[in-house]
Design a protein around this motif. Structure first.
Motif, PDB file in Angstrom:
ATOM      1  N   ARG A 220       0.840  -1.190   0.000  1.00  0.00           N
ATOM      2  CA  ARG A 220       0.000   0.000   0.000  1.00  0.00           C
ATOM      3  C   ARG A 220       0.882   1.249   0.000  1.00  0.00           C
ATOM      4  NH1 ARG A 220      -0.061  -1.953   5.225  1.00  0.00           N
ATOM      5  NH2 ARG A 220       0.576  -0.452   6.854  1.00  0.00           N
ATOM      6  N   GLU A 222       0.952   5.115   1.813  1.00  0.00           N
ATOM      7  CA  GLU A 222       0.392   5.963   2.862  1.00  0.00           C
ATOM      8  C   GLU A 222       0.804   7.412   2.607  1.00  0.00           C
ATOM      9  OE1 GLU A 222       1.661   4.411   6.589  1.00  0.00           O
ATOM     10  OE2 GLU A 222       0.459   2.572   6.424  1.00  0.00           O
ATOM     11  N   LYS A 238      -4.738   6.295   2.856  1.00  0.00           N
ATOM     12  CA  LYS A 238      -4.023   5.083   2.437  1.00  0.00           C
ATOM     13  C   LYS A 238      -4.605   4.582   1.121  1.00  0.00           C
ATOM     14  CE  LYS A 238      -3.002   3.651   7.178  1.00  0.00           C
ATOM     15  NZ  LYS A 238      -3.138   2.568   8.199  1.00  0.00           N
ATOM     16  N   GLY A 240      -4.355   1.298  -1.666  1.00  0.00           N
ATOM     17  CA  GLY A 240      -3.830  -0.025  -1.987  1.00  0.00           C
ATOM     18  C   GLY A 240      -2.904   0.056  -3.198  1.00  0.00           C
ATOM     19  N   TRP A 241      -1.957  -0.882  -3.273  1.00  0.00           N
ATOM     20  CA  TRP A 241      -1.015  -0.885  -4.402  1.00  0.00           C
ATOM     21  C   TRP A 241      -1.756  -1.390  -5.640  1.00  0.00           C
ATOM     22  CZ3 TRP A 241       3.590   1.142  -5.457  1.00  0.00           C
ATOM     23  CH2 TRP A 241       4.257   0.711  -6.613  1.00  0.00           C
TER      24      TRP A 241
END
Length: 246
Positions: A220, A222, A238, A240-241
């Motif tokens: 992820r 941030e 945040k 997610g990748w």
């Protein structure tokens, strides 16, 4: 002449001696034999010629039928080739149309996103004002572990004033099975400090290229943004990748 007792007696007949009759008979027999041979030869030859003519006729018919079959096969091959070419052209055209539709849809979505973005900047809702973390895009470059990134930090306000502060961009993941965090400056030449400076009135783009180290598995991203001054605020988000195709 006295007969011998016990022997069989034959009757004797006296005929005139005619040697020419004997030779005539022999000659006639030879002539009949010759005629028979000639007739057999003529019959065999005529039958052979008849069968040969029939065979030649059938051969000509077969050759004509073969020629017609070859011509028909060639016409069918040409028709199949034309159909394949037409299918390929239609497929290419359909693919072009599909790609164009996808491109136009992407453009429309991007324009709608821009409209929403600018509308939010100029007319924010009451509960959405001040420093805001906008969109984040991670885009594949086609090379393994190399990506483009674009982060948008924006100010939602009815009266936009100059905003200053900094933002932290951290990639969280695992290296060798252990937790690991990378600051953007560790993977991108476009950034030199952990605290990335902010200074804008409406929005600011932070973009460039990043390269992940070998063996690092991103999970992820941030983002922490801080504004200074009387309207100072800290916002976190945040992501997610998620990698987009270029």
């Amino acid at each position: 002449m006295s007969a011998v007792k016990g022997s069989k007696q034959y009757r004797l007949e006296v005929v005139p001696y005619r040697p020419w009759l004997r030779w005539s008979r022999r000659l006639l027999a030879l002539l009949i034999a010759a005629l028979a041979v000639y007739a057999a030869h003529w019959y065999g030859t005529s039958e052979a010629l008849k069968y040969q003519a029939q065979a030649l006729g059938e051969r000509d018919q077969f050759e004509q039928a073969l020629s017609e079959s070859r011509a028909e096969a060639e016409a069918l091959r040409q028709e199949v080739a034309n159909l394949k070419l037409g299918s390929q052209v239609d497929k290419a055209a359909s693919e072009d149309v599909r790609n164009e539709v996808i491109r136009l849809k992407a453009e429309i979505a991007e324009l709608q996103e821009d409209i929403t973005f600018y509308r939010g900047l100029m007319m924010p809702s009451a509960d959405k004002q001040g420093l805001t973390i906008g969109s984040l895009n991670v885009i594949s470059t086609g090379e393994e572990r190399r990506f483009n990134y674009k982060l948008v930090i924006q100010q939602l306000a009815t009266n936009h004033k100059m905003l200053s502060g900094h933002v932290n961009f951290t990639i969280v993941g695992r290296q060798g099975g252990l937790p690991m965090s990378l600051a953007l400056k560790d993977v991108s030449d476009a950034v030199s400090t952990t605290d990335i400076r902010l200074g804008f009135r409406y929005f600011q783009n932070i973009e460039g290229e990043l390269v992940l180290p070998v063996g690092f598995e991103p999970m992820r991203i941030e983002i922490v943004a801080k504004a200074r001054g009387s309207n100072g605020a800290t916002v976190e988000k945040k992501f997610g990748w998620l990698v987009e195709e270029s």
